[in-house]
Design an enzyme around this catalytic site. Sequence first.
Site, PDB file in Angstrom:
ATOM      1  N   ASN A  76       0.863  -1.188   0.000  1.00  0.00           N
ATOM      2  CA  ASN A  76       0.000   0.000   0.000  1.00  0.00           C
ATOM      3  C   ASN A  76       0.896   1.234   0.000  1.00  0.00           C
ATOM      4  OD1 ASN A  76      -1.879   2.001   0.401  1.00  0.00           O
ATOM      5  ND2 ASN A  76      -2.287   1.476   2.547  1.00  0.00           N
ATOM      6  N   LYS A  82       0.030   4.268  -0.400  1.00  0.00           N
ATOM      7  CA  LYS A  82      -0.661   5.480   0.091  1.00  0.00           C
ATOM      8  C   LYS A  82      -0.421   6.654  -0.875  1.00  0.00           C
ATOM      9  CE  LYS A  82       0.033   3.716   4.709  1.00  0.00           C
ATOM     10  NZ  LYS A  82      -0.202   3.911   6.104  1.00  0.00           N
ATOM     11  N   GLU A 135      -7.166   4.924   7.553  1.00  0.00           N
ATOM     12  CA  GLU A 135      -6.977   6.347   7.198  1.00  0.00           C
ATOM     13  C   GLU A 135      -8.224   6.878   6.497  1.00  0.00           C
ATOM     14  OE1 GLU A 135      -3.222   5.829   5.221  1.00  0.00           O
ATOM     15  OE2 GLU A 135      -2.330   5.342   7.158  1.00  0.00           O
ATOM     16  N   GLU A 177      -5.769  -4.780  10.632  1.00  0.00           N
ATOM     17  CA  GLU A 177      -4.749  -3.749  10.841  1.00  0.00           C
ATOM     18  C   GLU A 177      -5.057  -2.990  12.128  1.00  0.00           C
ATOM     19  OE1 GLU A 177      -2.684  -2.571   6.976  1.00  0.00           O
ATOM     20  OE2 GLU A 177      -4.455  -1.335   7.123  1.00  0.00           O
ATOM     21  N   GLY A 198       1.958   2.569  10.747  1.00  0.00           N
ATOM     22  CA  GLY A 198       2.881   3.685  10.572  1.00  0.00           C
ATOM     23  C   GLY A 198       3.544   4.141  11.861  1.00  0.00           C
ATOM     24  N   SER A 250       3.050  -1.824  10.516  1.00  0.00           N
ATOM     25  CA  SER A 250       4.507  -1.818  10.704  1.00  0.00           C
ATOM     26  C   SER A 250       5.165  -3.161  10.373  1.00  0.00           C
ATOM     27  CB  SER A 250       4.869  -1.353  12.119  1.00  0.00           C
ATOM     28  OG  SER A 250       4.397  -0.027  12.324  1.00  0.00           O
TER      29      SER A 250
END
Length: 254
Positions: free
Chosen positions: A9, A11, A98, A168, A174, A214
Amino acid sequence: MRKKIIAANWKMNMTQSEATGFIETFLLELGESIEVEVVIVPPFTAIAAVNLALGDAQHIKVGAQNMHWERAGAFTGEISPAMLRDLFVRYVVLGHSERRTLFGETDEMVNRKVRAAHEAMLRPILCVGETLEERERGDVEKVLGTQLRGSLAGLGAKEMQETVVAYEPVWAIGTGKTATAEQAQEAHAFVRRTLAEISDKATADKMRIQYGGSVKPDNARTLMSQPDIDGALVGGASLDPRSFAQIVKGSQEL
Ligand code: PEP
């Protein structure tokens, strides 16, 4: 036997030229034979460049990070399922934390997107996960159960099977904090039990559940060797072609 699925991903990162450079290096690092399914999930603007750079490497799939549920119309700034199909996209990440926290996506919206993805023959990667506060309150199962039931409502067994779930934990995305293999396995086992309740056990046993949060070359293998962890959704470490190739290679023969 579930085939592992590892997705990158990106982003809101990577221009077209950066994406092309990434794919060139990644293919060299990866070598010929991979037993796992690999999905590159670029921003919309780099999808065509990734397809072009992949060339004959069609065993590597391309995904998108979001889409609207409607087919077309007055939805300024949105992308439709048909537009993704037109770009040879196979997977679409839906309900990423997100999107939920920064852009107000609810389970009901995510469910519309999941159903629209299936109608368009796209495979959803549905993200679910709890915040740190929810974990500390002891609400992990309540949160995951609500997200799964809400986002997967109305799907038949075939659509369920073709859906990938990404667990997740929001506190691990992150942040450099990874769930321990035990914490992740416990949550994945709960996700699979819930999928069986939503559908049936045989279907749930065929569904792939990725871990995200992570993931790095040094923790990926331990996480993916857990019985209910069928791959990874990788953010930060997927921006470096060498790290991402290491994660993919490290998952072989698990
Ligand atoms: C993600 O964005 O899905 C993710 C897991 O990010 P990171 O690997 O950077 O935690």
